[in-house]
Design a protein around this motif. Structure first.
Motif, mmCIF file in Angstrom:
data_model
loop_
_atom_site.group_PDB
_atom_site.id
_atom_site.type_symbol
_atom_site.label_atom_id
_atom_site.label_comp_id
_atom_site.label_asym_id
_atom_site.label_seq_id
_atom_site.Cartn_x
_atom_site.Cartn_y
_atom_site.Cartn_z
ATOM 1 N N ARG A 40 0.815 -1.211 0.000
ATOM 2 C CA ARG A 40 0.000 0.000 0.000
ATOM 3 C C ARG A 40 0.853 1.266 0.000
ATOM 4 N NH1 ARG A 40 -3.844 -0.099 4.947
ATOM 5 N NH2 ARG A 40 -4.373 1.961 4.092
ATOM 6 N N PHE A 41 2.041 1.180 0.597
ATOM 7 C CA PHE A 41 2.856 2.384 0.790
ATOM 8 C C PHE A 41 4.192 2.351 0.043
ATOM 9 C CE2 PHE A 41 0.298 1.770 4.659
ATOM 10 C CZ PHE A 41 -0.449 2.941 4.633
ATOM 11 N N SER A 42 4.436 1.293 -0.724
ATOM 12 C CA SER A 42 5.705 1.208 -1.452
ATOM 13 C C SER A 42 5.458 0.736 -2.885
ATOM 14 C CB SER A 42 6.654 0.229 -0.743
ATOM 15 O OG SER A 42 7.835 0.055 -1.489
ATOM 16 N N GLU A 43 5.909 1.557 -3.848
ATOM 17 C CA GLU A 43 5.730 1.188 -5.245
ATOM 18 C C GLU A 43 6.734 0.130 -5.682
ATOM 19 O OE1 GLU A 43 5.974 4.725 -7.540
ATOM 20 O OE2 GLU A 43 4.121 5.596 -6.735
ATOM 21 N N THR A 44 7.782 -0.059 -4.908
ATOM 22 C CA THR A 44 8.813 -1.032 -5.273
ATOM 23 C C THR A 44 8.637 -2.371 -4.555
ATOM 24 O OG1 THR A 44 10.264 -0.199 -3.516
ATOM 25 C CG2 THR A 44 10.473 0.814 -5.707
ATOM 26 N N ALA A 45 7.507 -2.555 -3.884
ATOM 27 C CA ALA A 45 7.260 -3.803 -3.159
ATOM 28 C C ALA A 45 7.163 -4.962 -4.143
ATOM 29 C CB ALA A 45 5.976 -3.693 -2.344
ATOM 30 N N PRO A 46 7.744 -6.111 -3.823
ATOM 31 C CA PRO A 46 7.650 -7.274 -4.711
ATOM 32 C C PRO A 46 6.214 -7.769 -4.791
ATOM 33 C CG PRO A 46 8.508 -7.929 -2.575
ATOM 34 C CD PRO A 46 8.411 -6.430 -2.547
ATOM 35 N N ASN A 47 5.944 -8.619 -5.797
ATOM 36 C CA ASN A 47 4.595 -9.186 -5.852
ATOM 37 C C ASN A 47 4.431 -10.210 -4.722
ATOM 38 O OD1 ASN A 47 5.429 -11.880 -6.734
ATOM 39 N ND2 ASN A 47 5.825 -10.918 -8.733
ATOM 40 N N LEU A 48 3.210 -10.615 -4.485
ATOM 41 C CA LEU A 48 2.900 -11.463 -3.332
ATOM 42 C C LEU A 48 3.663 -12.781 -3.365
ATOM 43 C CD1 LEU A 48 1.298 -12.106 -0.783
ATOM 44 C CD2 LEU A 48 -0.577 -12.906 -2.234
ATOM 45 N N LEU A 49 3.714 -13.435 -4.520
ATOM 46 C CA LEU A 49 4.373 -14.731 -4.610
ATOM 47 C C LEU A 49 5.859 -14.616 -4.289
ATOM 48 C CD1 LEU A 49 4.111 -17.707 -5.224
ATOM 49 C CD2 LEU A 49 4.511 -17.199 -7.643
ATOM 50 N N GLU A 50 6.523 -13.591 -4.821
ATOM 51 C CA GLU A 50 7.945 -13.394 -4.558
ATOM 52 C C GLU A 50 8.177 -13.114 -3.070
ATOM 53 O OE1 GLU A 50 8.990 -10.179 -7.077
ATOM 54 O OE2 GLU A 50 9.294 -11.423 -8.872
ATOM 55 N N PHE A 51 7.309 -12.314 -2.502
ATOM 56 C CA PHE A 51 7.440 -11.974 -1.090
ATOM 57 C C PHE A 51 7.317 -13.220 -0.218
ATOM 58 C CE2 PHE A 51 5.603 -10.644 2.984
ATOM 59 C CZ PHE A 51 6.521 -9.686 3.393
ATOM 60 N N LEU A 52 6.325 -14.058 -0.500
ATOM 61 C CA LEU A 52 6.120 -15.271 0.297
ATOM 62 C C LEU A 52 7.290 -16.238 0.138
ATOM 63 C CD1 LEU A 52 2.307 -15.980 -0.236
ATOM 64 C CD2 LEU A 52 3.439 -15.061 1.800
ATOM 65 N N MET A 53 7.767 -16.418 -1.091
ATOM 66 C CA MET A 53 8.876 -17.343 -1.327
ATOM 67 C C MET A 53 10.143 -16.870 -0.622
ATOM 68 S SD MET A 53 8.339 -18.371 -5.348
ATOM 69 C CE MET A 53 9.789 -19.431 -5.311
ATOM 70 N N ALA A 54 10.314 -15.552 -0.526
ATOM 71 C CA ALA A 54 11.518 -15.020 0.107
ATOM 72 C C ALA A 54 11.458 -15.098 1.626
ATOM 73 C CB ALA A 54 11.717 -13.553 -0.328
ATOM 74 N N ARG A 55 10.240 -15.119 2.184
ATOM 75 C CA ARG A 55 10.097 -15.062 3.635
ATOM 76 C C ARG A 55 9.780 -16.410 4.294
ATOM 77 N NH1 ARG A 55 9.273 -9.902 5.680
ATOM 78 N NH2 ARG A 55 9.380 -11.007 7.692
ATOM 79 N N LEU A 56 9.035 -17.252 3.593
ATOM 80 C CA LEU A 56 8.592 -18.488 4.235
ATOM 81 C C LEU A 56 9.746 -19.410 4.607
ATOM 82 C CD1 LEU A 56 5.335 -19.390 2.260
ATOM 83 C CD2 LEU A 56 5.516 -18.721 4.664
ATOM 84 N N TRP A 57 10.736 -19.539 3.724
ATOM 85 C CA TRP A 57 11.808 -20.497 3.992
ATOM 86 C C TRP A 57 12.699 -20.063 5.150
ATOM 87 C CZ3 TRP A 57 17.052 -19.496 3.746
ATOM 88 C CH2 TRP A 57 17.411 -18.270 3.183
ATOM 89 N N LEU A 58 12.622 -18.764 5.513
ATOM 90 C CA LEU A 58 13.456 -18.263 6.607
ATOM 91 C C LEU A 58 13.128 -18.944 7.935
ATOM 92 C CD1 LEU A 58 13.474 -14.417 5.863
ATOM 93 C CD2 LEU A 58 15.283 -16.093 5.383
ATOM 94 N N VAL A 59 11.892 -19.431 8.052
ATOM 95 C CA VAL A 59 11.477 -20.058 9.302
ATOM 96 C C VAL A 59 12.274 -21.330 9.592
ATOM 97 C CG1 VAL A 59 9.664 -21.585 8.417
ATOM 98 C CG2 VAL A 59 9.403 -20.539 10.675
ATOM 99 N N LEU A 60 12.933 -21.863 8.541
ATOM 100 C CA LEU A 60 13.726 -23.078 8.714
ATOM 101 C C LEU A 60 15.132 -22.791 9.234
ATOM 102 C CD1 LEU A 60 12.712 -24.918 5.406
ATOM 103 C CD2 LEU A 60 11.738 -25.216 7.700
ATOM 104 N N LEU A 61 15.561 -21.536 9.175
ATOM 105 C CA LEU A 61 16.919 -21.189 9.612
ATOM 106 C C LEU A 61 16.973 -21.109 11.139
ATOM 107 C CD1 LEU A 61 17.789 -18.385 7.023
ATOM 108 C CD2 LEU A 61 18.345 -20.837 6.936
ATOM 109 N N PRO A 62 18.089 -21.531 11.715
ATOM 110 C CA PRO A 62 18.229 -21.523 13.186
ATOM 111 C C PRO A 62 17.989 -20.151 13.800
ATOM 112 C CG PRO A 62 19.967 -22.833 12.193
ATOM 113 C CD PRO A 62 19.261 -22.147 11.062
ATOM 114 N N ARG A 63 18.436 -19.094 13.125
ATOM 115 C CA ARG A 63 18.285 -17.771 13.742
ATOM 116 C C ARG A 63 16.831 -17.301 13.763
ATOM 117 N NH1 ARG A 63 20.738 -16.472 8.726
ATOM 118 N NH2 ARG A 63 19.493 -15.066 7.416
ATOM 119 N N HIS A 64 15.990 -17.976 13.001
ATOM 120 C CA HIS A 64 14.564 -17.633 13.003
ATOM 121 C C HIS A 64 13.743 -18.696 13.723
ATOM 122 C CE1 HIS A 64 14.898 -14.165 10.337
ATOM 123 N NE2 HIS A 64 15.737 -14.869 9.586
ATOM 124 N N LEU A 65 14.428 -19.494 14.555
ATOM 125 C CA LEU A 65 13.743 -20.569 15.263
ATOM 126 C C LEU A 65 12.651 -20.017 16.187
ATOM 127 C CD1 LEU A 65 13.571 -23.587 15.895
ATOM 128 C CD2 LEU A 65 15.283 -23.236 17.689
#
Length: 264
Positions: A40-65
């Motif tokens: 809503r506030f950023s014209e350079t925001a990625p599309n939804l699919l790219e955003f989800l793919m970039a963020r979901l896998w982070l939950v598997l990293l130890p620092r995001h445990l």
């Protein structure tokens, strides 16, 4: 094998499923909300699919445990709450079903017992057996009997049987209803109470059905009313009371004295 709602494994299953839902459903849904706010506030925001793919896998990293644990716990809490609700609902349903079965099983015994202070037989709800037609004035006879039970100690009104307790069935009555089934019959009984005695009394009646000698018989279980119940007849309020194995009208003095003692 089905899990019993009265044992711990039942709730444990809901907790496990809830934990999985927390990670696989609640977490992605939360990310969708985050992306929507960002877009809503950023014209350079990625599309939804790219955003989800970039963020979901982070939950598997130890620092995001800690994130994974948070959503797991959140899902487990939601699962536990839903499991408790389901268990309580199933318990209530089972108790209600058992009660209906007990009440239904009581009908043949009451027919053998005959009419008493707490048991009354009626051949029909609105079908006139003598004139072979629908007679809505018969509903007032039903209301009168119910009023007598309301004002006394409650009782059982069995419909579809003659004075001797012989089953006659409900087919003729059912044929007079828009929907010729037992649910419509029960609704009609409630309507009679609501229109002639007061809608506040409907919670104090309960209708069950049983097959006796191959014929449907209805039993209206009446609890004592929390107030004096009057029935309008010829522009006058009449107080009926169950007395012995019949229902009689009390005169004004009798009604007032009885009501003052019964509902002080």
């Amino acid at each position: 094998m089905a899990l019993s709602p009265f044992k711990l494994p039942f709730l444990a299953a809901y907790v496990v499923v809830g934990a999985i839902v927390g990670v696989l459903v609640i977490h992605p849904l939360n990310l969708v909300v985050v992306w929507w706010e960002l877009a809503r506030f950023s014209e350079t925001a990625p599309n939804l699919l790219e955003f989800l793919m970039a963020r979901l896998w982070l939950v598997l990293l130890p620092r995001h445990l800690d994130v994974a644990i948070a959503y797991t716990v959140l899902g487990a809490i939601v699962g536990l709450a839903f499991g408790i609700f389901t268990r309580n609902y199933m318990r209530t349903t089972e108790a209600y079903r058992s009660l209906r079965e007990e009440q239904t099983a009581l009908i043949p015994d009451l027919l053998k017992q005959g009419e008493t202070r707490r048991v009354e037989f009626k051949s029909s709800l609105r079908w006139d057996l003598n004139e072979n037609r629908t007679n809505r004035s018969l509903e007032k006879v039903i209301a009168k009997t119910l009023a007598g039970f309301f004002n006394a100690d409650g009782g059982h009104l069995l419909i579809g049987v003659d004075d001797k307790g012989t089953p006659l069935g409900l087919d003729k009555d059912l044929a007079t209803l828009k929907s010729p089934d037992l649910d419509a019959f029960e609704r009609t009984v409630n309507d009679i109470v609501s229109k002639t005695l007061g809608g506040d009394l409907c919670p104090y009646i309960h209708t069950v059905f049983a097959k006796v000698e191959g014929k449907d018989v209805a039993m209206v279980i009446v609890s004592p009313a929390p107030r004096a119940v009057y029935m309008e007849e010829n522009k006058a309020s009449v107080f009926y009371l169950r007395s012995g194995n019949s229902t009689r009208a009390l005169d004004v003095r009798e009604a007032v004295n009885y009501a003052n003692k019964r509902w002080p």
